[in-house]
Design a protein around this motif. Sequence first.
Motif, PDB file in Angstrom:
ATOM      1  N   GLY A 159       5.908  17.537  43.786  1.00 56.95           N
ATOM      2  CA  GLY A 159       6.980  16.628  43.397  1.00 56.95           C
ATOM      3  C   GLY A 159       8.321  17.329  43.406  1.00 56.95           C
ATOM      4  N   ALA A 160       9.386  16.566  43.725  1.00 55.71           N
ATOM      5  CA  ALA A 160      10.715  17.160  43.883  1.00 55.71           C
ATOM      6  C   ALA A 160      11.238  17.750  42.583  1.00 55.71           C
ATOM      7  CB  ALA A 160      11.690  16.119  44.410  1.00 55.71           C
ATOM      8  N   GLY A 161      11.121  17.021  41.486  1.00 52.87           N
ATOM      9  CA  GLY A 161      11.650  17.502  40.220  1.00 52.87           C
ATOM     10  C   GLY A 161      11.004  18.804  39.797  1.00 52.87           C
ATOM     11  N   GLU A 162       9.671  18.865  39.891  1.00 52.77           N
ATOM     12  CA  GLU A 162       8.941  20.069  39.520  1.00 52.77           C
ATOM     13  C   GLU A 162       9.305  21.237  40.444  1.00 52.77           C
ATOM     14  OE1 GLU A 162       6.759  16.456  38.215  1.00 52.77           O
ATOM     15  OE2 GLU A 162       7.652  17.118  40.100  1.00 52.77           O
ATOM     16  N   ALA A 163       9.368  20.958  41.738  1.00 48.72           N
ATOM     17  CA  ALA A 163       9.680  22.015  42.705  1.00 48.72           C
ATOM     18  C   ALA A 163      11.078  22.576  42.486  1.00 48.72           C
ATOM     19  CB  ALA A 163       9.546  21.470  44.128  1.00 48.72           C
ATOM     20  N   LEU A 164      12.058  21.696  42.233  1.00 52.67           N
ATOM     21  CA  LEU A 164      13.425  22.155  42.045  1.00 52.67           C
ATOM     22  C   LEU A 164      13.578  22.968  40.763  1.00 52.67           C
ATOM     23  CD1 LEU A 164      15.429  19.029  43.255  1.00 52.67           C
ATOM     24  CD2 LEU A 164      15.216  21.238  44.409  1.00 52.67           C
ATOM     25  N   ARG A 165      12.840  22.620  39.732  1.00 50.49           N
ATOM     26  CA  ARG A 165      12.916  23.402  38.488  1.00 50.49           C
ATOM     27  C   ARG A 165      12.311  24.796  38.677  1.00 50.49           C
ATOM     28  NH1 ARG A 165      12.514  18.217  36.116  1.00 50.49           N
ATOM     29  NH2 ARG A 165      10.236  18.151  36.281  1.00 50.49           N
ATOM     30  N   ILE A 166      11.202  24.874  39.429  1.00 54.50           N
ATOM     31  CA  ILE A 166      10.622  26.183  39.737  1.00 54.50           C
ATOM     32  C   ILE A 166      11.617  27.000  40.567  1.00 54.50           C
ATOM     33  CG2 ILE A 166       8.779  27.363  41.004  1.00 54.50           C
ATOM     34  CD1 ILE A 166       6.973  24.951  40.261  1.00 54.50           C
ATOM     35  N   MET A 167      12.245  26.332  41.534  1.00 51.85           N
ATOM     36  CA  MET A 167      13.240  26.998  42.365  1.00 51.85           C
ATOM     37  C   MET A 167      14.376  27.552  41.518  1.00 51.85           C
ATOM     38  SD  MET A 167      16.526  26.274  43.609  1.00 51.85           S
ATOM     39  CE  MET A 167      16.575  24.507  43.401  1.00 51.85           C
ATOM     40  N   MET A 168      14.792  26.823  40.481  1.00 50.33           N
ATOM     41  CA  MET A 168      15.863  27.293  39.603  1.00 50.33           C
ATOM     42  C   MET A 168      15.465  28.602  38.917  1.00 50.33           C
ATOM     43  SD  MET A 168      17.652  25.392  36.323  1.00 50.33           S
ATOM     44  CE  MET A 168      18.759  24.325  37.231  1.00 50.33           C
ATOM     45  N   GLY A 169      14.213  28.683  38.448  1.00 54.83           N
ATOM     46  CA  GLY A 169      13.739  29.900  37.800  1.00 54.83           C
ATOM     47  C   GLY A 169      13.699  31.081  38.744  1.00 54.83           C
ATOM     48  N   VAL A 170      13.210  30.855  39.965  1.00 52.44           N
ATOM     49  CA  VAL A 170      13.127  31.926  40.961  1.00 52.44           C
ATOM     50  C   VAL A 170      14.530  32.420  41.325  1.00 52.44           C
ATOM     51  CG1 VAL A 170      12.442  32.472  43.333  1.00 52.44           C
ATOM     52  CG2 VAL A 170      10.925  31.112  41.889  1.00 52.44           C
ATOM     53  N   THR A 171      15.451  31.480  41.490  1.00 46.83           N
ATOM     54  CA  THR A 171      16.827  31.837  41.831  1.00 46.83           C
ATOM     55  C   THR A 171      17.481  32.625  40.708  1.00 46.83           C
ATOM     56  OG1 THR A 171      16.993  29.818  43.162  1.00 46.83           O
ATOM     57  CG2 THR A 171      19.052  30.916  42.595  1.00 46.83           C
ATOM     58  N   ALA A 172      17.205  32.257  39.460  1.00 47.73           N
ATOM     59  CA  ALA A 172      17.773  32.971  38.319  1.00 47.73           C
ATOM     60  C   ALA A 172      17.368  34.441  38.336  1.00 47.73           C
ATOM     61  CB  ALA A 172      17.338  32.312  37.009  1.00 47.73           C
ATOM     62  N   LEU A 173      16.109  34.734  38.688  1.00 42.62           N
ATOM     63  CA  LEU A 173      15.654  36.114  38.780  1.00 42.62           C
ATOM     64  C   LEU A 173      16.418  36.870  39.868  1.00 42.62           C
ATOM     65  CD1 LEU A 173      11.783  35.674  38.423  1.00 42.62           C
ATOM     66  CD2 LEU A 173      13.309  36.794  36.796  1.00 42.62           C
ATOM     67  N   ALA A 174      16.619  36.209  41.016  1.00 43.01           N
ATOM     68  CA  ALA A 174      17.352  36.848  42.111  1.00 43.01           C
ATOM     69  C   ALA A 174      18.795  37.129  41.704  1.00 43.01           C
ATOM     70  CB  ALA A 174      17.304  35.966  43.357  1.00 43.01           C
ATOM     71  N   VAL A 175      19.410  36.211  40.968  1.00 43.22           N
ATOM     72  CA  VAL A 175      20.785  36.400  40.503  1.00 43.22           C
ATOM     73  C   VAL A 175      20.862  37.583  39.537  1.00 43.22           C
ATOM     74  CG1 VAL A 175      22.609  35.372  39.083  1.00 43.22           C
ATOM     75  CG2 VAL A 175      21.519  34.017  40.870  1.00 43.22           C
ATOM     76  N   ILE A 176      19.868  37.719  38.654  1.00 44.68           N
ATOM     77  CA  ILE A 176      19.835  38.858  37.727  1.00 44.68           C
ATOM     78  C   ILE A 176      19.817  40.178  38.500  1.00 44.68           C
ATOM     79  CG2 ILE A 176      18.403  40.068  36.024  1.00 44.68           C
ATOM     80  CD1 ILE A 176      17.546  37.267  35.006  1.00 44.68           C
ATOM     81  N   ALA A 177      19.036  40.233  39.581  1.00 41.85           N
ATOM     82  CA  ALA A 177      18.972  41.454  40.397  1.00 41.85           C
ATOM     83  C   ALA A 177      20.341  41.771  41.002  1.00 41.85           C
ATOM     84  CB  ALA A 177      17.931  41.282  41.502  1.00 41.85           C
ATOM     85  N   ILE A 178      21.056  40.753  41.458  1.00 41.44           N
ATOM     86  CA  ILE A 178      22.383  40.976  42.033  1.00 41.44           C
ATOM     87  C   ILE A 178      23.361  41.466  40.967  1.00 41.44           C
ATOM     88  CG2 ILE A 178      24.381  39.775  43.020  1.00 41.44           C
ATOM     89  CD1 ILE A 178      22.445  38.179  44.730  1.00 41.44           C
TER      90      ILE A 178
END
Length: 477
Positions: A159-178
């Motif tokens: 589902g789109a809502g679930e997928a986008l929320r997971i994507m937000m978490g993954v992106t947050a980790l990548a931003v922390i690394a930067i």
Amino acid sequence: MHETKHDSGVRHDAVAEDYLQKRQLKKGAAGWVLLATLGVSYVISGDFAGWNLGIGVGGFGGMLIATILMAIMYTAMVLSLAELSSSLPTAGGGYSFARRAMGPWGGYITGTAILLEYAIAPAAIAIFIGGYVNSLIGLDGPLVYAVFYIAFVGLHLWGAGEALRIMMGVTALAVIAIVVFIVGMLPHFDTARLFDIAPTQALGASLFLPNGYLGIWGAIPFAMWLFLAVEGVPLAAEESRHPGRDMPRGIIAAMAVLLVFAFCMLLLAPGGAGARAMSTSAAPLVDALNAVYGLGNWAASFVNLIGLFGLIASFFSIIFGYSRQVFALSRAGYIPRILSITSRRGAPVLALIVPGVIGFLLSLTGQGDLMITMAVFGATISYAMMTLSHWLLRTREPDLARPYKTPGGRWTSGVALGLSIIAFISTFVVSLQAALWAGLFYAIMLAWFGLYSRKRLVAQAPEEEFDAIASAEATLK
């Protein structure tokens, strides 16, 4: 039963009443913060690797000038897309804008360019993910590619809502690394290290431009990697809560974050470890931290581990992007209609699976650099078409409802159009082979439309209805 009308050599079918009911995305799944995260997610893998190869082509100065030019192009384009996506909020994104401005052929050419970019890029990223996984646990190749494709296509099918929320978490980790990288490199910045590449005999060569003026030209595609795919945010328009408000906020916020990241990467990596060392690095952020703190430091280890999430974030979000482009083109009949049927959870099943299978097969070639260059080729065509659409609609339809208006109007989209043409030409400098393969893809897709699907478009598709309404209003005037 068919009801047909002729428009630019195309024919429309009146489909069954339940046609659109079987093709419904999940409404209200994304607010502006989630859309902004999607925009950052599309691009963030480019911050971890790839852009630095432009230093090898143009030196620090050439890459700096190329990045400034591409930053201007993308900012102007994003401001133009913010207006277009608030006015014409459909899952077709750039295709629907061009369809309104330039008719079926213009829309199809634009949609095909976006499809080329978004269908091929995940295959290249899968190859890069394989290399990363290999460095961590010693596994690479088809098994790794298959696991990631199955896992992330599966999450989108959930589902789109679930997928986008997971994507937000993954992106947050990548931003922390930067952020860890930026904080770690700031104390070690030295401008002298930016100019440690010896000048060649090229025209205009200097410490600032070691490969001369031509180096600027060759660095442009690499500078694009710092922003490539942010234009995919409008593909989520039908799933946003308040498109007129959320789309402009989301895409502009994403662009602001990406601008900060881009110039931090460009200045701090070579400014700490040296331009020459960064020009050939496969993992510039990790290598830069190792150069200033020594091998095995915790910051480099952290960025190395979390860097995988940067690749995953882009892989995950671009799968979302290609599925929405396929969905929109299929729903309107430009490509096979069966690809746009959605599940009970509002996920376009075959639009996710079929390009995923094709992408997996492409990943087996191992030609990641070639596919990225092909993706850039398609991207630059779509940029020119989308910004031209903004310019034309401002000229022809001044009364079109525009919840958000682009600052500078046609001047802004005109700047983006001019720079996108320059960027398109630069792809031939990098890889003529990639341009030829992309041209073959275009020839096949245009033949499909010209010989078959242009006679079978769907009258009730939103993008086609927009055009029908506009044509009717023009007739009444």
